[in-house]
Design a protein around this motif. Structure first.
Motif, short mmCIF file in Angstrom:
data_model
loop_
_atom_site.label_atom_id
_atom_site.label_comp_id
_atom_site.label_asym_id
_atom_site.label_seq_id
_atom_site.Cartn_x
_atom_site.Cartn_y
_atom_site.Cartn_z
N ASN A 62 0.83 -1.21 0.00
CA ASN A 62 0.00 0.00 0.00
C ASN A 62 0.86 1.25 0.00
OD1 ASN A 62 -2.42 -1.37 -0.09
ND2 ASN A 62 -2.69 -1.40 2.11
N LEU A 88 3.85 5.41 -5.71
CA LEU A 88 3.75 5.40 -7.17
C LEU A 88 2.67 6.36 -7.66
CD1 LEU A 88 4.17 1.59 -7.90
CD2 LEU A 88 5.80 3.41 -8.44
N GLU A 89 1.56 6.42 -6.95
CA GLU A 89 0.49 7.35 -7.34
C GLU A 89 0.97 8.79 -7.20
OE1 GLU A 89 -2.79 6.07 -4.90
OE2 GLU A 89 -3.45 4.60 -6.38
N SER A 90 1.72 9.05 -6.13
CA SER A 90 2.28 10.38 -5.94
C SER A 90 3.27 10.72 -7.05
CB SER A 90 2.96 10.46 -4.56
OG SER A 90 3.59 11.69 -4.39
N ASP A 91 4.15 9.74 -7.36
CA ASP A 91 5.10 9.94 -8.46
C ASP A 91 4.37 10.18 -9.77
OD1 ASP A 91 7.09 9.51 -6.62
OD2 ASP A 91 7.67 7.52 -7.36
N LYS A 92 3.29 9.42 -10.00
CA LYS A 92 2.51 9.57 -11.23
C LYS A 92 1.94 10.99 -11.30
CE LYS A 92 -1.68 7.97 -13.50
NZ LYS A 92 -2.96 7.32 -13.25
N SER A 93 1.38 11.46 -10.18
CA SER A 93 0.80 12.81 -10.17
C SER A 93 1.87 13.86 -10.44
CB SER A 93 0.14 13.09 -8.82
OG SER A 93 -0.97 12.25 -8.63
N GLU A 99 2.78 13.67 -14.09
CA GLU A 99 1.73 14.29 -14.91
C GLU A 99 1.81 15.81 -14.83
OE1 GLU A 99 -1.72 12.36 -13.28
OE2 GLU A 99 -1.65 10.74 -14.76
N ILE A 147 2.23 1.60 -3.48
CA ILE A 147 1.17 2.10 -4.37
C ILE A 147 0.97 3.59 -4.17
CG2 ILE A 147 -1.33 2.04 -4.79
CD1 ILE A 147 -1.13 -1.04 -4.28
N ALA A 148 0.92 4.02 -2.91
CA ALA A 148 0.73 5.45 -2.63
C ALA A 148 1.90 6.26 -3.19
CB ALA A 148 0.60 5.68 -1.12
#
Length: 126
Positions: free
Chosen positions: A68, A74-79, A82, A71-72
């Motif tokens: 988890n 990676l989501e932060s890195d993705k944001s 972007e 995942i968090a």
């Protein structure tokens, strides 16, 4: 004397019967001890398996927690990626506008040049 022999015979029969009963009770007690011992072993094995299962569950929960977190992250890195991509696209758009305005500014700065014969007009903003 005959009555005493009869009484003695009855006492001997009772003793024999009590001895048989005692032997049966002893055998039953021995069997119960064996059963209790088997049940204790089974209980110990269940506790061992339960402890092992708790350990596995704890490790699985830690893995889920780490996943988890990953995942968090990676989501932060993705944001963030972007956001940087949007900034880059914006910079690209602004740079293309600046680049496309250069030939027009150069035309105005060069005296005696007609836009029809200017090689500057062939520049691309790609």
């Amino acid at each position: 004397a005959h009555v005493k022999e009869e009484q003695l015979h009855r006492v001997r029969l009772e003793i024999e019967e009590l001895t048989e009963n005692y032997d049966e009770v002893g055998a039953g007690f021995t069997e119960m001890e064996r059963i209790v011992s088997d049940e204790k072993r089974a209980k110990d094995e269940c506790e061992r398996v339960l402890d092992e299962t708790r350990g596995e569950l704890s490790r699985a929960q830690e893995t889920v927690k780490e996943s988890n977190t990953t995942i968090a992250n990676l989501e932060s890195d993705k944001s963030a990626t972007e956001a940087r991509l949007a900034e880059t696209e914006d910079l690209k758009t602004r740079l293309n506008k600046v680049l496309s305005s250069i030939p027009k500014k150069l035309e105005g700065a060069l005296p005696g040049r007609d836009s029809a014969d200017s090689s500057i007009d062939t520049w691309s903003d790609d």
